[in-house]
Design an enzyme around this catalytic site. Structure first.
Site, PDB file in Angstrom:
ATOM      1  N   CYS A  92      -1.303   9.074   2.780  1.00  0.00           N
ATOM      2  CA  CYS A  92      -1.235   8.572   1.404  1.00  0.00           C
ATOM      3  C   CYS A  92      -2.453   9.017   0.599  1.00  0.00           C
ATOM      4  CB  CYS A  92      -1.098   7.056   1.392  1.00  0.00           C
ATOM      5  SG  CYS A  92      -2.471   6.176   2.190  1.00  0.00           S
ATOM      6  N   GLU A 112       0.887  -1.172   0.000  1.00  0.00           N
ATOM      7  CA  GLU A 112       0.000   0.000   0.000  1.00  0.00           C
ATOM      8  C   GLU A 112       0.913   1.206   0.000  1.00  0.00           C
ATOM      9  OE1 GLU A 112      -1.755   3.135   0.522  1.00  0.00           O
ATOM     10  OE2 GLU A 112      -1.782   2.591   2.644  1.00  0.00           O
TER      11      GLU A 112
END
Length: 485
Positions: free
Chosen positions: A286, A252
């Site tokens: 993110c 991720e």
């Protein structure tokens, strides 16, 4: 006793118990004040290899427990996060520079991840397969074995526990390697919770350290699966190392996420979505909104309102009182953010708000008049910067949104029907209509496409079972058949 009583973990790692690490120890500091909060032990690669051996042995006994017994440990862990919520939040504020709402989010999501994971041991783990042969044909999911979890600094508790909890619940052992800057909330806190929840020694090992420790935690022969959350650059190295050793890696990674503001949208509300998406936790997420695509009819008003919201935000030490934004995690990250802003300004962009800092406290920044070649538009900034560009149509917005190598999160603000049509044409792991790009729920699949990672490997039973188990085929014949040999 406090959950994070420093007499337990100061200067220690956890390998079947708290002990000194061969990698020494490092100070834990508050980025707001540079105050020393404690001292965390650092592992060495030798510690990792030893921990992996012990984890492999412990995993077999853990996986053999009744599903209800593993579920009970996860439920107790969730309760502990709730019972010690003030202590947890205090550490998140001081170690990560988080404001109170962000700290509360980490604490509540950590509990939710444990509760969600507690349902996994009794979730269906297989299926019956029709067969032309005179036997029963079944597939079942079995624990992968030993899982390495490598987590980052920005949401250290959530981004560790979202892999640790389901991996444990599904019968795996875990090697946890948190970011060195946030090894208490990303590591020691989780270790203490599961220790108090009754997890057997060896099933979870805590191994703070640098890159050499992370490399060892990927390469150790006993490790079967690697769960990594971090930058795309680091993720490429982790993925390559895992592939070389024929291990699954769930990655991720970064994002340069987009908010698209459609004609007819309420500009003030849209600017609020954009501000929250770009400036929450200093943009160190993110899913942070890194690109604002605004229809030309609304562009100028949107820039003005976004800049006004940025100017009104209070930046300071979250431990000293109510603020909207805390510090950047360290000097290196701050210099990276500022370099991107200054380089983009020199290239011709207009700094409408912010663009300055006082120590590690960076002002929320709004940039306008950008081109697609400018650094602040192309790259993930990982800071409180909102680059805005005008578009003339939905087609142009889709083209620009898909132009990035990243594909993590997209927000579309405006008419729902039009937004749905746009959503069908955008390449992204997550799409949020009339909500910001930053969103996460324990039971929802989470992941990105392209340079943002290897897909949804976190959240909900389907993704978690896929991530942390292996598929095994089983046949059962009523009698031993006669073979021709």
């Amino acid at each position: 006793m406090a959950l994070l009583d420093t007499t337990v973990w100061t200067g220690k790692i956890y390998v079947n118990g708290w002990r000194d690490g061969r990698g020494g120890a490092e100070d834990v500091t508050n980025p707001s004040t540079d105050e020393t909060l404690g001292r965390i032990g650092f592992a060495s690669p030798e510690d990792v290899y030893e921990a992996a051996e012990k984890a492999e042995a412990a995993q077999r006994e853990w996986a053999a427990l009744k599903p209800s017994e593993r579920a009970a440990v996860l439920r107790r862990a969730g309760l502990l996060f709730e019972e010690h919520v003030e202590e947890v939040m205090d550490w998140v504020v001081r170690e990560t520079g988080a404001i109170q709402p962000k700290a509360g989010l980490e604490a509540s999501v950590a509990a939710a991840e444990c509760y969600e994971a507690s349902a996994l041991p009794t979730h269906p783990h297989g299926e019956y397969l029709p067969s032309d042969a005179p036997h029963w044909s079944l597939s079942r999911r079995v624990p992968a074995g030993v899982v390495t979890v490598i987590s980052p600094f920005n949401f250290p508790l959530i981004l560790s526990i979202r892999s640790v909890a389901p991996a444990l619940a599904l019968g795996n052992a875990v090697l946890l390697k948190p970011d060195p800057r946030t090894s208490v909330t990303g590591g020691a806190l989780i270790m203490r919770v599961f220790e108090e929840a009754g997890l057997p020694p060896g099933v979870l090992q805590l191994l703070p350290g640098g890159g050499d420790v992370g490399a060892a935690a990927v390469e150790a022969p006993q490790v079967d699966v690697v769960s990594f959350t971090g930058s795309t650059a680091a993720g490429r190295h982790v993925g390559a190392a895992a592939a070389q050793h024929l291990k699954r890696a769930h990655l991720e990674l970064g994002g340069n996420n987009v908010v698209i503001v459609l004609p007819g949208a309420d500009v003030d509300l849209a600017a609020g979505v954009g501000a929250m998406g770009s400036f929450f936790h200093q943009g160190q997420i993110c899913m942070t909104t890194g690109r604002h695509l605004v229809h030309e009819d609304l562009h100028d008003e949107y820039v003005d309102k976004l800049a006004a919201k940025a100017e009104a935000l209070v930046v300071g030490d979250p431990a000293e009182g109510p603020v909207h934004m805390g510090p950047i995690i360290d000097e290196r990250q701050l210099k990276s953010i500022d370099a991107i802003v200054q380089e983009t300004a020199i290239a011709g962009a207009r700094v409408v708000a912010g663009g300055s800092h006082d120590g590690l406290f960076y002002r929320p920044t709004v940039l306008a008049d950008l081109t697609h070649e400018m650094t602040a538009w192309k790259d993930e900034i990982f800071g409180p910067v909102a680059p805005v560009m005008k578009v003339s149509s939905a087609e142009e917005a889709v083209e620009y949104a898909n132009a990035s190598e990243y594909g993590l999160s997209v927000s579309i603000i405006g008419d729902v029907g039009e937004a749905m049509k746009i959503a069908d044409r955008i390449r992204s792991g997550k799409i949020h209509i009339n909500e910001m790009t930053v969103a996460d729920e324990a039971n929802a699949p989470f992941g990105g496409m392209g340079a943002s990672g290897t897909g949804s490997r976190f959240g909900g039973p389907t993704a978690n079972i896929d991530a942390f188990t292996e598929t095994q085929w089983i046949t059962i014949s009523p009698d031993v058949p006669h073979y021709p040999f």
